[in-house]
Motif scaffolding. Structure first.
Motif, PDB file in Angstrom:
ATOM      1  N   GLY A 193       0.778  -1.235   0.000  1.00 29.21           N
ATOM      2  CA  GLY A 193       0.000   0.000   0.000  1.00 29.21           C
ATOM      3  C   GLY A 193       0.805   1.277   0.000  1.00 29.21           C
ATOM      4  N   GLU A 194       2.128   1.189  -0.182  1.00 30.04           N
ATOM      5  CA  GLU A 194       2.980   2.387  -0.217  1.00 30.04           C
ATOM      6  C   GLU A 194       3.121   2.850  -1.672  1.00 30.04           C
ATOM      7  OE1 GLU A 194       4.157   3.993   2.284  1.00 30.04           O
ATOM      8  OE2 GLU A 194       4.090   2.633   3.992  1.00 30.04           O
ATOM      9  N   HIS A 195       2.057   3.438  -2.194  1.00 27.14           N
ATOM     10  CA  HIS A 195       2.010   3.716  -3.627  1.00 27.14           C
ATOM     11  C   HIS A 195       2.922   4.874  -4.035  1.00 27.14           C
ATOM     12  CE1 HIS A 195      -1.105   0.766  -3.946  1.00 27.14           C
ATOM     13  NE2 HIS A 195      -1.874   1.404  -3.079  1.00 27.14           N
ATOM     14  N   ASP A 196       3.177   5.817  -3.128  1.00 35.33           N
ATOM     15  CA  ASP A 196       4.116   6.886  -3.456  1.00 35.33           C
ATOM     16  C   ASP A 196       5.526   6.332  -3.599  1.00 35.33           C
ATOM     17  OD1 ASP A 196       4.116   6.259  -0.743  1.00 35.33           O
ATOM     18  OD2 ASP A 196       4.703   8.282  -0.122  1.00 35.33           O
ATOM     19  N   LYS A 197       5.902   5.395  -2.706  1.00 37.36           N
ATOM     20  CA  LYS A 197       7.218   4.772  -2.811  1.00 37.36           C
ATOM     21  C   LYS A 197       7.293   3.861  -4.033  1.00 37.36           C
ATOM     22  CE  LYS A 197       8.135   4.940   2.155  1.00 37.36           C
ATOM     23  NZ  LYS A 197       8.354   4.161   3.395  1.00 37.36           N
ATOM     24  N   LEU A 207       3.109   1.763 -13.167  1.00 36.63           N
ATOM     25  CA  LEU A 207       3.228   3.178 -12.815  1.00 36.63           C
ATOM     26  C   LEU A 207       1.873   3.878 -12.910  1.00 36.63           C
ATOM     27  CD1 LEU A 207       4.880   5.694 -12.120  1.00 36.63           C
ATOM     28  CD2 LEU A 207       5.436   5.909 -14.558  1.00 36.63           C
ATOM     29  N   ALA A 208       1.119   3.573 -13.945  1.00 32.62           N
ATOM     30  CA  ALA A 208      -0.217   4.167 -14.085  1.00 32.62           C
ATOM     31  C   ALA A 208      -1.092   3.804 -12.886  1.00 32.62           C
ATOM     32  CB  ALA A 208      -0.861   3.700 -15.383  1.00 32.62           C
ATOM     33  N   LEU A 209      -1.021   2.556 -12.443  1.00 33.10           N
ATOM     34  CA  LEU A 209      -1.800   2.141 -11.277  1.00 33.10           C
ATOM     35  C   LEU A 209      -1.343   2.870 -10.012  1.00 33.10           C
ATOM     36  CD1 LEU A 209      -2.321  -1.708 -11.682  1.00 33.10           C
ATOM     37  CD2 LEU A 209      -4.097  -0.009 -11.221  1.00 33.10           C
ATOM     38  N   ALA A 210      -0.022   3.008  -9.832  1.00 31.72           N
ATOM     39  CA  ALA A 210       0.491   3.705  -8.647  1.00 31.72           C
ATOM     40  C   ALA A 210       0.021   5.156  -8.621  1.00 31.72           C
ATOM     41  CB  ALA A 210       2.018   3.641  -8.633  1.00 31.72           C
ATOM     42  N   GLN A 211       0.018   5.801  -9.770  1.00 33.35           N
ATOM     43  CA  GLN A 211      -0.435   7.192  -9.839  1.00 33.35           C
ATOM     44  C   GLN A 211      -1.937   7.292  -9.580  1.00 33.35           C
ATOM     45  OE1 GLN A 211       1.074   7.813 -13.779  1.00 33.35           O
ATOM     46  NE2 GLN A 211       2.995   8.741 -13.042  1.00 33.35           N
ATOM     47  N   LEU A 212      -2.709   6.359 -10.135  1.00 33.55           N
ATOM     48  CA  LEU A 212      -4.157   6.374  -9.913  1.00 33.55           C
ATOM     49  C   LEU A 212      -4.485   6.169  -8.436  1.00 33.55           C
ATOM     50  CD1 LEU A 212      -7.058   6.380 -10.999  1.00 33.55           C
ATOM     51  CD2 LEU A 212      -6.817   3.915 -11.390  1.00 33.55           C
ATOM     52  N   ARG A 213      -3.743   5.291  -7.778  1.00 34.22           N
ATOM     53  CA  ARG A 213      -4.014   5.003  -6.361  1.00 34.22           C
ATOM     54  C   ARG A 213      -3.593   6.136  -5.440  1.00 34.22           C
ATOM     55  NH1 ARG A 213      -2.199  -1.349  -7.141  1.00 34.22           N
ATOM     56  NH2 ARG A 213      -4.224  -2.028  -7.974  1.00 34.22           N
ATOM     57  N   GLN A 214      -2.948   7.156  -6.022  1.00 35.63           N
ATOM     58  CA  GLN A 214      -2.668   8.398  -5.285  1.00 35.63           C
ATOM     59  C   GLN A 214      -3.594   9.521  -5.750  1.00 35.63           C
ATOM     60  OE1 GLN A 214       1.810   9.080  -4.681  1.00 35.63           O
ATOM     61  NE2 GLN A 214       1.758   7.557  -6.326  1.00 35.63           N
ATOM     62  N   ASP A 215      -4.639   9.146  -6.503  1.00 33.42           N
ATOM     63  CA  ASP A 215      -5.658  10.072  -7.006  1.00 33.42           C
ATOM     64  C   ASP A 215      -5.129  11.070  -8.031  1.00 33.42           C
ATOM     65  OD1 ASP A 215      -7.691   8.932  -5.424  1.00 33.42           O
ATOM     66  OD2 ASP A 215      -7.068  10.129  -3.701  1.00 33.42           O
ATOM     67  N   ASP A 216      -4.020  10.748  -8.675  1.00 31.77           N
ATOM     68  CA  ASP A 216      -3.504  11.596  -9.760  1.00 31.77           C
ATOM     69  C   ASP A 216      -4.086  11.067 -11.074  1.00 31.77           C
ATOM     70  OD1 ASP A 216      -2.141  13.287 -11.406  1.00 31.77           O
ATOM     71  OD2 ASP A 216      -0.137  12.755 -10.671  1.00 31.77           O
ATOM     72  N   VAL A 217      -5.370  11.336 -11.281  1.00 33.02           N
ATOM     73  CA  VAL A 217      -6.114  10.707 -12.373  1.00 33.02           C
ATOM     74  C   VAL A 217      -5.589  11.131 -13.733  1.00 33.02           C
ATOM     75  CG1 VAL A 217      -8.395  10.510 -13.450  1.00 33.02           C
ATOM     76  CG2 VAL A 217      -8.177  10.477 -10.947  1.00 33.02           C
ATOM     77  N   GLU A 218      -5.344  12.413 -13.916  1.00 36.29           N
ATOM     78  CA  GLU A 218      -4.892  12.895 -15.221  1.00 36.29           C
ATOM     79  C   GLU A 218      -3.573  12.259 -15.626  1.00 36.29           C
ATOM     80  OE1 GLU A 218      -3.704  17.064 -17.539  1.00 36.29           O
ATOM     81  OE2 GLU A 218      -4.522  17.118 -15.501  1.00 36.29           O
ATOM     82  N   THR A 252      -7.413  -3.929 -14.743  1.00 36.64           N
ATOM     83  CA  THR A 252      -7.505  -3.477 -13.347  1.00 36.64           C
ATOM     84  C   THR A 252      -7.504  -1.947 -13.275  1.00 36.64           C
ATOM     85  OG1 THR A 252      -6.385  -5.461 -12.553  1.00 36.64           O
ATOM     86  CG2 THR A 252      -6.384  -3.550 -11.083  1.00 36.64           C
ATOM     87  N   PHE A 253      -6.631  -1.334 -14.054  1.00 37.32           N
ATOM     88  CA  PHE A 253      -6.572   0.132 -14.084  1.00 37.32           C
ATOM     89  C   PHE A 253      -7.923   0.714 -14.494  1.00 37.32           C
ATOM     90  CE2 PHE A 253      -6.045   4.054 -16.493  1.00 37.32           C
ATOM     91  CZ  PHE A 253      -5.337   4.846 -15.607  1.00 37.32           C
ATOM     92  N   THR A 254      -8.547   0.147 -15.505  1.00 33.77           N
ATOM     93  CA  THR A 254      -9.823   0.666 -16.008  1.00 33.77           C
ATOM     94  C   THR A 254     -10.919   0.531 -14.956  1.00 33.77           C
ATOM     95  OG1 THR A 254      -9.163   0.085 -18.256  1.00 33.77           O
ATOM     96  CG2 THR A 254     -11.506   0.482 -17.875  1.00 33.77           C
ATOM     97  N   ARG A 255     -10.952  -0.605 -14.272  1.00 31.11           N
ATOM     98  CA  ARG A 255     -11.968  -0.788 -13.227  1.00 31.11           C
ATOM     99  C   ARG A 255     -11.760   0.207 -12.085  1.00 31.11           C
ATOM    100  NH1 ARG A 255     -10.760  -6.243 -14.139  1.00 31.11           N
ATOM    101  NH2 ARG A 255      -9.496  -6.307 -12.220  1.00 31.11           N
ATOM    102  N   GLU A 256     -10.522   0.363 -11.638  1.00 29.18           N
ATOM    103  CA  GLU A 256     -10.255   1.278 -10.526  1.00 29.18           C
ATOM    104  C   GLU A 256     -10.482   2.731 -10.924  1.00 29.18           C
ATOM    105  OE1 GLU A 256      -6.636   0.645  -8.420  1.00 29.18           O
ATOM    106  OE2 GLU A 256      -6.916  -1.533  -8.261  1.00 29.18           O
ATOM    107  N   LEU A 257     -10.173   3.062 -12.182  1.00 30.07           N
ATOM    108  CA  LEU A 257     -10.414   4.423 -12.659  1.00 30.07           C
ATOM    109  C   LEU A 257     -11.903   4.741 -12.646  1.00 30.07           C
ATOM    110  CD1 LEU A 257      -9.316   7.027 -13.998  1.00 30.07           C
ATOM    111  CD2 LEU A 257      -9.569   5.858 -16.206  1.00 30.07           C
ATOM    112  N   SER A 258     -12.718   3.788 -13.068  1.00 34.98           N
ATOM    113  CA  SER A 258     -14.169   3.998 -13.090  1.00 34.98           C
ATOM    114  C   SER A 258     -14.732   4.160 -11.692  1.00 34.98           C
ATOM    115  CB  SER A 258     -14.855   2.822 -13.797  1.00 34.98           C
ATOM    116  OG  SER A 258     -14.433   2.742 -15.144  1.00 34.98           O
ATOM    117  N   THR A 259     -14.090   3.543 -10.711  1.00 35.12           N
ATOM    118  CA  THR A 259     -14.526   3.689  -9.323  1.00 35.12           C
ATOM    119  C   THR A 259     -14.035   5.002  -8.720  1.00 35.12           C
ATOM    120  OG1 THR A 259     -14.519   1.291  -9.022  1.00 35.12           O
ATOM    121  CG2 THR A 259     -14.441   2.644  -7.035  1.00 35.12           C
TER     122      THR A 259
END
Length: 429
Positions: free
Chosen positions: A329-333, A360-371, A399-406
């Motif tokens: 869960g340390e997505h910034d690291k 990397l796209a998933l790590a950024q999404l999980r930090q709410d950096d959607v763009e 997985t990225f697409t599902r999490e982005l939609s959420t």
């Protein structure tokens, strides 16, 4: 020696031994004649060695139905005109089945480096034969680094493994040569295993793993056994057998190769840390990752090692560290590790650049950096729907697409990504 590499490759991809193919063909002959066929394992061997270049018409038809392609794509000569027992045309090949077996071009690529069948009954097999296979193995490793798991690469690897075992069965060799041939057969089968894992085909991968482990045991080579334990751990994770994955990773770290060489110990420890993180053992994972880093720093990176070990440089250390951080869960690291990985990756490692960019796209999404996450994910997409991603990367984008939609269901970037992904996703397996 294998004279018909096309048939050998198809058999290897289907997991068929000579007697098993003979039995399958006899059943097919019974289906269209009403009488059980009489194909024997000896006839199959004659086809493989090239002694028989054109099967009888009933056998030809059975072969075409069994493999779903014309007999010429199985390495046989065209049927003679005027035959009194002409085979019916083969049914059109199912595109899913086509992906399951190798293309003719892939098998021909393997055949091009295999030596011709000898004139003598018991040829002498030496280190020159093994060196030729070693060169082919290095080429397959390079292809895997660039393109990832493809059915073409998987089947070429199986064809070479089959050839190494044919050398064992028909040639005279010293025990040292035989041990190396077993090692090469295990190494090629391990490459086929990893291709199936990368394509996310666990059933096929499991068959390759079972075979490769047997060959590795016969070779007595601890390095190839370590490689297989690593692949086994990833495969078990795909199958949701997490305790099996942990056991495989622990077995790898306890291997003789790790005791002798810190670079192998780094690899085994980094794999183990990722599995511990996935099991929720955060402190153990971080401690094991630290041990992996220490082992990497102590290793002599100029020492000679097998071709497959060239992949494990500092960029891969960072990449495996990123996976550990993501799983705890340390997505910034994780993002920081991934940026270092991508900056250090050598140009020829195209497959890993795509794979780690998806992470990397998933790590950024999980930090709410959607763009930024959408921009990174877009860089991973194939240029057109006719191109493909490996199965693992394709599933990461799912997985990225599902999490982005959420996370941001009505955001403009989500809508744009969804449309873009829908137009391209048909390209990945």
């Amino acid at each position: 020696m294998t004279g018909n590499v096309l048939l050998a490759a198809r058999m290897a991809a289907a997991g068929l031994q000579q007697q098993e193919l003979a039995d399958a063909l006899n059943r097919r002959i019974e289906e269209f004649t009403g009488r059980l066929g009489t194909v024997s394992d000896r006839q199959v061997r004659n086809w493989l060695t090239g002694k028989t270049r054109s099967p009888r018409a009933r056998q030809r038809r059975a072969l075409e139905e069994e493999f779903g392609c014309p007999a010429e794509e199985l390495g046989f000569a065209p049927s003679a005109s005027g035959s009194t027992d002409q085979a019916q045309p083969a049914p059109p090949e199912d595109p899913v089945r086509r992906r399951t077996f190798a293309s003719t071009a892939a098998a021909l690529a393997a055949a091009a480096v295999l030596p011709p069948a000898p004139a003598t009954a018991a040829p002498r097999v030496g280190m020159t034969d093994a060196d030729r296979l070693e060169t082919a193995f290095a080429q397959l490793v390079a292809a895997d680094n660039q393109y990832g798991g493809t059915i073409s690469l998987e089947t070429r690897a199986l064809a070479f493994a089959h050839h190494a075992m044919e050398l064992q069965s028909v040639g005279q060799a010293t025990q040292r040569v035989r041990a190396r041939l077993y090692y090469l057969a295990a190494a090629f089968t391990g490459t086929a295993l990893w291709s199936a894992v990368d394509a996310h085909q666990p059933e096929r991968a499991q068959r390759h793993l079972d075979r490769a482990m047997t060959l590795a045991g016969l070779s007595g080579n601890p390095e190839v056994t370590l490689r297989l334990w690593g692949h086994a751990a990833v495969l078990a994770t795909q199958q949701q057998h997490h305790q099996h994955a942990l056991a495989a990773a622990l077995a790898g770290r306890a291997s003789a190769a790790c005791r002798r060489d810190p670079l192998y110990r780094f690899l085994a420890s980094a794999r183990l840390a990722g599995i511990q993180a996935g099991l929720g053992e955060q402190l153990a994972a971080l401690r094991t990752l630290e041990h992996a880093t220490d082992a990497f720093d102590r290793a002599d990176h100029s020492a000679p090692r097998p071709a497959w070990m060239g992949f494990y440089d500092r960029s891969e250390l960072d990449g495996l560290g990123a996976l550990v951080m993501a799983r705890i869960g340390e997505h910034d690291k994780s993002e920081a590790y991934l940026h270092r990985t991508l900056s250090r990756l050598r140009p020829e490692y195209t497959r890993n650049r795509i794979y780690y960019s998806a992470h990397l796209a998933l790590a950024q999404l999980r930090q709410d950096d959607v763009e930024q996450a959408c921009l990174t994910a877009a860089s991973v997409l194939p240029a057109s729907s006719g191109d493909s991603l490996t199965g693992r990367t394709g599933r990461l984008l799912d997985t990225f697409t599902r999490e982005l939609s959420t996370t941001a269901p009505r955001a403009r970037f989500t809508i744009e990504w969804t449309d873009q992904y829908a137009s391209r996703q048909g390209g990945h397996p």
